[in-house]
Design a protein around this motif. Structure first.
Motif, PDB file in Angstrom:
ATOM      1  N   LEU A 130      75.479 -67.058 -74.658  1.00 17.85           N
ATOM      2  CA  LEU A 130      75.445 -66.087 -75.762  1.00 17.85           C
ATOM      3  C   LEU A 130      75.994 -66.698 -77.045  1.00 17.85           C
ATOM      4  O   LEU A 130      76.510 -65.993 -77.916  1.00 17.85           O
ATOM      5  N   ALA A 131      75.855 -67.995 -77.150  1.00 18.50           N
ATOM      6  CA  ALA A 131      76.472 -68.704 -78.277  1.00 18.50           C
ATOM      7  C   ALA A 131      76.034 -68.147 -79.631  1.00 18.50           C
ATOM      8  O   ALA A 131      76.825 -68.060 -80.556  1.00 18.50           O
ATOM      9  N   ASP A 137      77.377 -57.765 -81.218  1.00 28.27           N
ATOM     10  CA  ASP A 137      76.394 -57.630 -80.149  1.00 28.27           C
ATOM     11  C   ASP A 137      77.028 -57.892 -78.787  1.00 28.27           C
ATOM     12  O   ASP A 137      76.709 -57.237 -77.790  1.00 28.27           O
ATOM     13  N   ARG A 138      77.941 -58.835 -78.741  1.00 32.76           N
ATOM     14  CA  ARG A 138      78.626 -59.090 -77.467  1.00 32.76           C
ATOM     15  C   ARG A 138      79.417 -57.866 -77.044  1.00 32.76           C
ATOM     16  O   ARG A 138      79.429 -57.489 -75.875  1.00 32.76           O
ATOM     17  N   ASP A 139      80.082 -57.288 -77.995  1.00 32.09           N
ATOM     18  CA  ASP A 139      80.838 -56.082 -77.675  1.00 32.09           C
ATOM     19  C   ASP A 139      79.914 -54.986 -77.166  1.00 32.09           C
ATOM     20  O   ASP A 139      80.217 -54.295 -76.191  1.00 32.09           O
ATOM     21  N   THR A 140      78.796 -54.860 -77.831  1.00 33.50           N
ATOM     22  CA  THR A 140      77.856 -53.816 -77.416  1.00 33.50           C
ATOM     23  C   THR A 140      77.358 -54.076 -76.001  1.00 33.50           C
ATOM     24  O   THR A 140      77.297 -53.171 -75.167  1.00 33.50           O
ATOM     25  N   LEU A 141      77.016 -55.319 -75.725  1.00 29.95           N
ATOM     26  CA  LEU A 141      76.563 -55.659 -74.367  1.00 29.95           C
ATOM     27  C   LEU A 141      77.639 -55.347 -73.339  1.00 29.95           C
ATOM     28  O   LEU A 141      77.375 -54.704 -72.312  1.00 29.95           O
TER      29      LEU A 141
ATOM     30  N   ASP B  12      86.358 -61.353 -79.217  1.00 31.94           N
ATOM     31  CA  ASP B  12      85.193 -62.071 -78.749  1.00 31.94           C
ATOM     32  C   ASP B  12      85.424 -62.588 -77.337  1.00 31.94           C
ATOM     33  O   ASP B  12      84.591 -62.412 -76.452  1.00 31.94           O
ATOM     34  N   GLU B  13      86.545 -63.255 -77.126  1.00 32.98           N
ATOM     35  CA  GLU B  13      86.859 -63.748 -75.792  1.00 32.98           C
ATOM     36  C   GLU B  13      86.884 -62.577 -74.819  1.00 32.98           C
ATOM     37  O   GLU B  13      86.383 -62.671 -73.711  1.00 32.98           O
ATOM     38  N   THR B  14      87.450 -61.485 -75.252  1.00 35.40           N
ATOM     39  CA  THR B  14      87.519 -60.320 -74.394  1.00 35.40           C
ATOM     40  C   THR B  14      86.124 -59.824 -74.044  1.00 35.40           C
ATOM     41  O   THR B  14      85.855 -59.463 -72.901  1.00 35.40           O
ATOM     42  N   ALA B  15      85.246 -59.846 -74.999  1.00 34.45           N
ATOM     43  CA  ALA B  15      83.891 -59.379 -74.728  1.00 34.45           C
ATOM     44  C   ALA B  15      83.224 -60.275 -73.697  1.00 34.45           C
ATOM     45  O   ALA B  15      82.616 -59.790 -72.741  1.00 34.45           O
ATOM     46  N   LEU B  16      83.366 -61.556 -73.832  1.00 36.67           N
ATOM     47  CA  LEU B  16      82.770 -62.476 -72.855  1.00 36.67           C
ATOM     48  C   LEU B  16      83.337 -62.234 -71.466  1.00 36.67           C
ATOM     49  O   LEU B  16      82.594 -62.192 -70.482  1.00 36.67           O
TER      50      LEU B  16
END
Lengths: 158, 158
Positions: A130-131, A137-141, B12-16
DNA sequence: TAATTCGGTTGTATCATACAAACATGAGCG
DNA sequence: CGCTCATGTTTGTATGATACAACCGAATTA
């Protein structure tokens, strides 16, 4: 795809169908991804072994039945999994002091360590995959996946 | 990756990490859900059989290798899957006229029918599970899953 | 206390999957 | 052309994940 239904436009049905499609595909690709996370030295944690450790770490020591119910697995499957995990030193089994029938499963330090290593490796892998996604968007996912799982957990059981 | 880390809160790290966690859980719950989709009469389509049929229906007849590459499966696995599917009348195999080595796999009408039935059943199931979701949230979930899968498909292979 | 339920294990079966080896066919090259 | 190499497919073998049914022993209850 998008076979037009005669019932007019139904964006909701389409969303469900897409969810179904993508979950099925994710099952396949996620499996491949999981296999790809293993390095030569440390054997890949089984699908179930990993979630068992995660669950023990998150919710504390518990017995076979509780794990089975939580992970939607048969008790016998969990028994075999924890047997293998005990053999590998990842968990300990102790008789339940409050119930002569039960055994309490708890993670060993080695188990927690292994779990953390696998988790870090997978998180890193998702970071690569997901780079080019935005943090939003990551949060949403993450949020959507979490809600989907909560919904699945609460689904009416057989 | 960007310069993540000790910039205070790192969403961000948390989302991953959350994505990793929830995908692992979804693998488990999705498996259980898949099993739950089977009715007594028609045997549940295997994980792979279903996606194979879906893929054949969407992308047209193709050979074993193409399917294997697309689904990230070993060729031998696909061979066995299609053997079973042929035995069950779900697909046909014909020698590739343009390449004596290859065999072209195509879905039979029965296979397409079965696929559609399974798909409908699962879509219905997701409809139940996500009954209280707003159409917008369903769309968002579908969208995020689609994008996740596309990202997984494009991941650098071994 | 006898019957029943509950937690756990073991026996057996099936499916999903991989890796390696075998085999046949096609492609390129001397 | 004939040898070698790559490619598509299959088969042999192994492992893992999982379920269901049968069972055992402990707990609960009627």
């Amino acid at each position: 795809m998008s076979d037009d239904h005669p019932t007019g436009s139904e964006p909701d049905e389409t969303a469900l169908a897409r969810i179904e499609t993508e979950v099925a595909m994710l099952m396949r690709l996620g499996e491949a991804t999981r296999r790809a996370t293993g390095t030569a030295e440390h054997r890949v944690l089984d699908r179930a072994a990993y979630v068992i450790l995660r669950h023990l770490a998150a919710a504390g020591p518990q017995n076979v039945s509780a794990l089975a119910a939580r992970l939607d697995l048969d008790g016998s499957t969990v028994t075999r999994q924890v047997s293998a995990m005990q053999r590998d030193g990842l968990i300990d089994r102790a008789p339940d002091p409050t119930d002569g029938r039960g055994t309490v499963i708890s993670p060993t330090p080695a188990g927690l360590h292994r779990m953390a290593a696998v988790r870090a490796a997978r998180t890193r892998l998702y970071g690569d995959i997901l780079a080019d996604w935005s943090p939003g968007d990551r949060d949403t996912l993450a949020e959507m996946l979490t809600r989907l799982n909560r919904a699945l957990e609460n689904r009416p059981r057989r």
